[in-house]
Scaffold this motif. Structure first.
Motif, PDB file in Angstrom:
ATOM      1  N   ALA A 130     -12.331  21.261  83.077  1.00 32.42           N
ATOM      2  CA  ALA A 130     -12.835  20.275  82.120  1.00 32.42           C
ATOM      3  C   ALA A 130     -13.113  20.899  80.753  1.00 32.42           C
ATOM      4  CB  ALA A 130     -14.108  19.628  82.655  1.00 32.42           C
ATOM      5  N   ASP A 131     -13.102  22.225  80.662  1.00 26.17           N
ATOM      6  CA  ASP A 131     -13.373  22.882  79.381  1.00 26.17           C
ATOM      7  C   ASP A 131     -12.265  22.574  78.384  1.00 26.17           C
ATOM      8  OD1 ASP A 131     -15.629  23.960  80.448  1.00 26.17           O
ATOM      9  OD2 ASP A 131     -14.849  26.007  80.593  1.00 26.17           O
ATOM     10  N   ARG A 132     -12.643  22.372  77.164  1.00 25.87           N
ATOM     11  CA  ARG A 132     -11.683  22.118  76.086  1.00 25.87           C
ATOM     12  C   ARG A 132     -11.554  23.429  75.307  1.00 25.87           C
ATOM     13  NH1 ARG A 132      -9.849  17.139  73.601  1.00 25.87           N
ATOM     14  NH2 ARG A 132     -11.181  15.976  75.015  1.00 25.87           N
ATOM     15  N   LEU A 133     -10.424  24.095  75.462  1.00 24.82           N
ATOM     16  CA  LEU A 133     -10.189  25.371  74.790  1.00 24.82           C
ATOM     17  C   LEU A 133      -9.198  25.187  73.650  1.00 24.82           C
ATOM     18  CD1 LEU A 133      -9.840  27.791  77.828  1.00 24.82           C
ATOM     19  CD2 LEU A 133     -11.825  27.458  76.351  1.00 24.82           C
ATOM     20  N   PHE A 134      -9.345  26.024  72.641  1.00 24.89           N
ATOM     21  CA  PHE A 134      -8.486  25.950  71.467  1.00 24.89           C
ATOM     22  C   PHE A 134      -7.793  27.279  71.242  1.00 24.89           C
ATOM     23  CE2 PHE A 134     -11.385  22.529  71.036  1.00 24.89           C
ATOM     24  CZ  PHE A 134     -10.685  21.538  70.347  1.00 24.89           C
ATOM     25  N   GLY A 135      -6.677  27.218  70.562  1.00 28.36           N
ATOM     26  CA  GLY A 135      -5.941  28.400  70.164  1.00 28.36           C
ATOM     27  C   GLY A 135      -5.697  28.358  68.667  1.00 28.36           C
ATOM     28  N   VAL A 136      -5.387  29.516  68.105  1.00 29.04           N
ATOM     29  CA  VAL A 136      -5.100  29.605  66.674  1.00 29.04           C
ATOM     30  C   VAL A 136      -3.685  29.111  66.437  1.00 29.04           C
ATOM     31  CG1 VAL A 136      -4.882  31.162  64.711  1.00 29.04           C
ATOM     32  CG2 VAL A 136      -6.674  31.542  66.412  1.00 29.04           C
ATOM     33  N   VAL A 137      -3.545  28.109  65.584  1.00 29.45           N
ATOM     34  CA  VAL A 137      -2.234  27.572  65.212  1.00 29.45           C
ATOM     35  C   VAL A 137      -1.788  28.189  63.893  1.00 29.45           C
ATOM     36  CG1 VAL A 137      -0.945  25.468  64.676  1.00 29.45           C
ATOM     37  CG2 VAL A 137      -2.709  25.419  66.448  1.00 29.45           C
ATOM     38  N   VAL A 138      -2.698  28.244  62.925  1.00 30.48           N
ATOM     39  CA  VAL A 138      -2.473  28.930  61.649  1.00 30.48           C
ATOM     40  C   VAL A 138      -3.648  29.887  61.482  1.00 30.48           C
ATOM     41  CG1 VAL A 138      -2.271  28.682  59.147  1.00 30.48           C
ATOM     42  CG2 VAL A 138      -1.229  26.974  60.642  1.00 30.48           C
ATOM     43  N   ALA A 139      -3.350  31.156  61.297  1.00 30.31           N
ATOM     44  CA  ALA A 139      -4.381  32.195  61.268  1.00 30.31           C
ATOM     45  C   ALA A 139      -5.326  32.058  60.072  1.00 30.31           C
ATOM     46  CB  ALA A 139      -3.725  33.567  61.239  1.00 30.31           C
ATOM     47  N   PRO A 140      -6.582  32.444  60.284  1.00 33.95           N
ATOM     48  CA  PRO A 140      -7.529  32.456  59.164  1.00 33.95           C
ATOM     49  C   PRO A 140      -6.997  33.334  58.028  1.00 33.95           C
ATOM     50  CG  PRO A 140      -8.684  32.802  61.238  1.00 33.95           C
ATOM     51  CD  PRO A 140      -7.211  32.865  61.540  1.00 33.95           C
ATOM     52  N   GLY A 141      -7.255  32.919  56.805  1.00 31.87           N
ATOM     53  CA  GLY A 141      -6.788  33.671  55.640  1.00 31.87           C
ATOM     54  C   GLY A 141      -5.427  33.233  55.132  1.00 31.87           C
ATOM     55  N   SER A 142      -4.780  32.304  55.840  1.00 32.95           N
ATOM     56  CA  SER A 142      -3.479  31.799  55.404  1.00 32.95           C
ATOM     57  C   SER A 142      -3.680  30.791  54.269  1.00 32.95           C
ATOM     58  CB  SER A 142      -2.759  31.099  56.556  1.00 32.95           C
ATOM     59  OG  SER A 142      -2.547  31.994  57.619  1.00 32.95           O
ATOM     60  N   PRO A 143      -2.674  30.629  53.416  1.00 37.40           N
ATOM     61  CA  PRO A 143      -2.790  29.613  52.362  1.00 37.40           C
ATOM     62  C   PRO A 143      -3.062  28.232  52.976  1.00 37.40           C
ATOM     63  CG  PRO A 143      -0.866  30.987  51.998  1.00 37.40           C
ATOM     64  CD  PRO A 143      -1.406  31.342  53.355  1.00 37.40           C
ATOM     65  N   GLU A 144      -3.913  27.451  52.326  1.00 33.85           N
ATOM     66  CA  GLU A 144      -4.291  26.140  52.848  1.00 33.85           C
ATOM     67  C   GLU A 144      -3.075  25.240  53.052  1.00 33.85           C
ATOM     68  OE1 GLU A 144      -7.842  22.884  52.230  1.00 33.85           O
ATOM     69  OE2 GLU A 144      -7.610  24.512  50.798  1.00 33.85           O
ATOM     70  N   ALA A 145      -2.048  25.404  52.235  1.00 35.48           N
ATOM     71  CA  ALA A 145      -0.837  24.590  52.352  1.00 35.48           C
ATOM     72  C   ALA A 145      -0.143  24.792  53.699  1.00 35.48           C
ATOM     73  CB  ALA A 145       0.125  24.906  51.213  1.00 35.48           C
ATOM     74  N   ASP A 146      -0.283  25.973  54.291  1.00 39.10           N
ATOM     75  CA  ASP A 146       0.328  26.229  55.605  1.00 39.10           C
ATOM     76  C   ASP A 146      -0.277  25.322  56.681  1.00 39.10           C
ATOM     77  OD1 ASP A 146       1.713  28.194  54.269  1.00 39.10           O
ATOM     78  OD2 ASP A 146       0.788  29.877  55.345  1.00 39.10           O
ATOM     79  N   SER A 147      -1.590  25.169  56.651  1.00 34.67           N
ATOM     80  CA  SER A 147      -2.273  24.294  57.617  1.00 34.67           C
ATOM     81  C   SER A 147      -1.864  22.844  57.413  1.00 34.67           C
ATOM     82  CB  SER A 147      -3.789  24.416  57.486  1.00 34.67           C
ATOM     83  OG  SER A 147      -4.213  25.703  57.846  1.00 34.67           O
ATOM     84  N   GLU A 148      -1.786  22.431  56.155  1.00 35.72           N
ATOM     85  CA  GLU A 148      -1.404  21.052  55.850  1.00 35.72           C
ATOM     86  C   GLU A 148       0.025  20.768  56.310  1.00 35.72           C
ATOM     87  OE1 GLU A 148      -3.298  18.530  54.701  1.00 35.72           O
ATOM     88  OE2 GLU A 148      -5.017  19.876  54.727  1.00 35.72           O
ATOM     89  N   ALA A 149       0.934  21.695  56.045  1.00 38.42           N
ATOM     90  CA  ALA A 149       2.332  21.509  56.454  1.00 38.42           C
ATOM     91  C   ALA A 149       2.449  21.433  57.976  1.00 38.42           C
ATOM     92  CB  ALA A 149       3.193  22.648  55.910  1.00 38.42           C
ATOM     93  N   ARG A 150       1.703  22.272  58.673  1.00 34.64           N
ATOM     94  CA  ARG A 150       1.755  22.252  60.138  1.00 34.64           C
ATOM     95  C   ARG A 150       1.222  20.933  60.687  1.00 34.64           C
ATOM     96  NH1 ARG A 150       2.403  25.793  64.559  1.00 34.64           N
ATOM     97  NH2 ARG A 150       2.319  24.407  66.341  1.00 34.64           N
ATOM     98  N   MET A 151       0.171  20.393  60.063  1.00 34.43           N
ATOM     99  CA  MET A 151      -0.391  19.125  60.528  1.00 34.43           C
ATOM    100  C   MET A 151       0.568  17.965  60.304  1.00 34.43           C
ATOM    101  SD  MET A 151      -2.973  19.602  62.274  1.00 34.43           S
ATOM    102  CE  MET A 151      -3.045  17.869  62.641  1.00 34.43           C
ATOM    103  N   VAL A 152       1.350  18.002  59.254  1.00 34.77           N
ATOM    104  CA  VAL A 152       2.356  16.956  59.039  1.00 34.77           C
ATOM    105  C   VAL A 152       3.327  16.946  60.216  1.00 34.77           C
ATOM    106  CG1 VAL A 152       4.318  16.278  57.597  1.00 34.77           C
ATOM    107  CG2 VAL A 152       2.148  16.923  56.536  1.00 34.77           C
TER     108      VAL A 152
END
Length: 114
Positions: free
Chosen positions: A64-86
């Motif tokens: 039942a635990d909700r675990l997460f993984g790193v999709v875009v590493a900390p310190g990456s340009p913010e645009a990388d996270s936005e592009a991945r979410m699209v």
């Protein structure tokens, strides 16, 4: 039994508030079982993105635990996270996106072991 996504997100928002971080729901997904993604922006032009951990990382003793993984590493340009979410939103229109703005870069999530 796993918490519904809507309840999990509400609890995450409350935890952020208590800890002094600003958090908001940028995209509301399925209340019952939508995947939850969390973007963390330390307000310096970078961001990290966390998403559901692969099923192989889930501990069978605690399903039942909700675990997460790193999709875009900390310190990456913010645009990388936005592009991945699209891309993620095209693949899964029922997902949740929570954004946390915290100068310390805290995510308040349980991460799967690497």
């Amino acid at each position: 039994m796993r918490l519904k996504s809507g309840i999990f997100v509400s609890a995450l928002l409350r935890r952020c508030q208590v800890e002094g971080a600003y958090a908001m729901v940028r995209r509301r997904g399925s209340e019952e079982a939508g995947a939850v993604f969390v973007k963390v922006a330390p307000l310096d032009g970078t961001a990290a993105l966390y998403g559901p951990a692969p099923q192989s990382e889930i501990d069978e003793a605690y399903p039942a635990d909700r675990l997460f993984g790193v999709v875009v590493a900390p310190g990456s340009p913010e645009a990388d996270s936005e592009a991945r979410m699209v891309k993620e939103m095209r693949f899964d229109p029922d997902l949740w996106l929570v954004e946390i703005e915290d100068k310390q870069g805290r995510h308040f999530l349980d991460l799967a072991k690497d």
